[in-house]
Write an enzyme that holds these catalytic residues in place. Structure first.
Site, short mmCIF file in Angstrom:
data_model
loop_
_atom_site.label_atom_id
_atom_site.label_comp_id
_atom_site.label_asym_id
_atom_site.label_seq_id
_atom_site.Cartn_x
_atom_site.Cartn_y
_atom_site.Cartn_z
N CYS A 157 43.29 22.71 36.94
CA CYS A 157 43.76 21.85 38.16
C CYS A 157 45.31 22.56 38.53
CB CYS A 157 44.24 20.68 37.78
SG CYS A 157 42.82 19.59 37.39
N TYR A 158 45.55 23.24 37.70
CA TYR A 158 46.99 24.00 37.85
C TYR A 158 46.91 25.20 38.49
CZ TYR A 158 46.91 25.79 33.17
OH TYR A 158 46.18 26.02 31.73
#
Length: 369
Positions: A157-158
């Site tokens: 997700c990052y």
């Protein structure tokens, strides 16, 4: 005396977004009803699902719940007892990921080649193919094949922040650069057949989406100030993402929101220049671009930083309307902020952050111009 050259600031000039055509949130619930035969487990799932903060999630997979609950899609990709293999899922990724990315690019500019793109950065963690998406997109958009390419893979997700950071450094070192940053994720390709409530609740969050952003030195849109990563000690096993025989299997530990809230409370109270707040107070920031990883994640950020309820409204809206699209999600939040900007409002300072495997956070400061 040494001459210091002023540093160029990278700006996100525009963001395009796209999701597939099919809302599959209801169909997912239909499959769960038949996968969880234990009454207590179903009660837990239903209670948590109602609190998820999600109303819609999108996929290329066409929902079609059979009367006996054996499958949730018209092609029987997910049929009980014979969920698709990793090879079959990667075949769909190779077919669908470029199409979704191109839809986002068209929202940015339907003739992106005319923008004089010099660099292409693509982030994705839900599939693999070679030649990669970077080469596929350059060929299909007509971007000059001499454009420099970078693929940010399997970071979770990052990855959106890492992709932006690359664009930030490129523009700072080459002010004339025009960087196309693409995030594309097909999370719904990785549903797992299981009766474990925690794994099903994790899968309940994820959706498909893509974004495309133009990053240049032109001073309009969102100015990228600086980037800083952080990791929570002793948390390496809380979020994992491993390749199995039936797709990519995610583990999302229930301790994740607790550990995030504790870490952010520590960051807020220590007020250290080396921390993610950079020695500033939360009141110094007008905007909070937080990855909408789930309602409990957003609650943890709000609690740990003692933010007012309205601070995370852009993130909660993206979660409600689109679900967690892994690396693309944060860019949807930034796109929403850009679209909501009011003329004459003046420059607004912001802090962005996203969490992922490690357990780690990637953060950046920005200004909405």
């Amino acid at each position: 005396m040494q001459t210091v050259t002023p540093t160029t600031t990278a700006h996100i000039n525009a963001i395009g977004t796209a999701v597939p055509p099919n809302d599959v949130h209801g169909a997912f619930h239909g499959l769960i009803d038949h996968m969880l035969t234990d009454r207590r487990s179903r009660a837990i799932y239903e209670r948590m699902a109602k609190r998820s903060g999600i109303e819609s999630r999108y996929s290329f997979i066409e929902p079609s719940v059979s009367d006996d609950g054996q499958t949730i899609d018209s092609e029987r990709f997910y049929m009980r007892g014979s969920f698709a293999s990793t090879a079959q899922r990667m075949e769909r990724y190779e077919r669908w990921a470029p199409e979704l990315a191109l839809q986002a690019i068209d929202q940015l500019d339907d003739d992106i080649a005319s923008q004089g793109i010099t660099h292409v950065v693509v982030a994705s963690c839900t599939g693999f193919v070679a030649p990669g998406l970077d080469q596929i997109l350059i060929r299909r958009t007509g971007i000059d094949p001499s454009a420099e390419r970078t693929l940010v893979g399997f970071m979770g997700c990052y990855a959106a922040v890492n992709a932006l950071r690359l664009a930030h450094h490129i523009v700072r070192s080459t002010p004339e650069a025009r960087v196309l940053v693409v995030n594309v994720e097909l999370c719904t390709l990785h549903l797992q057949e299981t009766a474990q409530v925690d794994r099903l609740l994790a899968m309940l969050l994820f959706s498909d989406g893509a974004t495309a952003a133009l990053v240049t030195a032109e001073p309009k849109g969102i100015a990228l100030t600086d980037f800083r990563p952080a990791a929570i000690p002793g948390s390496a096993d809380l979020i994992t993402w491993r390749i199995g025989d039936q797709g990519f299997a995610m583990h999302l530990d229930g301790q994740v929101p607790i550990r995030i809230a504790e870490a952010l409370e520590h960051e807020r109270t220590r007020n250290d220049a080396d921390g993610i707040l950079r020695g500033q107070q939360t009141s110094d920031f007008d905007l909070w671009a937080v990855h909408a990883g789930g309602r409990s994640i957003l609650d943890a950020v709000e609690r740990g930083l003692e933010l007012p309820p309205e601070a995370l409204e852009p993130s909660r809206t993206v979660l409600r309307e689109k679900g967690n699209m892994s690396s693309a999600t944060l860019m949807f939040v930034l796109a929403r902020m850009m679209a909501a900007r009011q003329e004459g409002h003046g420059e607004r300072k912001g802090l962005g952050m996203a969490f992922g495997p490690g357990l780690a956070a990637e953060t950046f400061r920005f200004s909405l111009l």
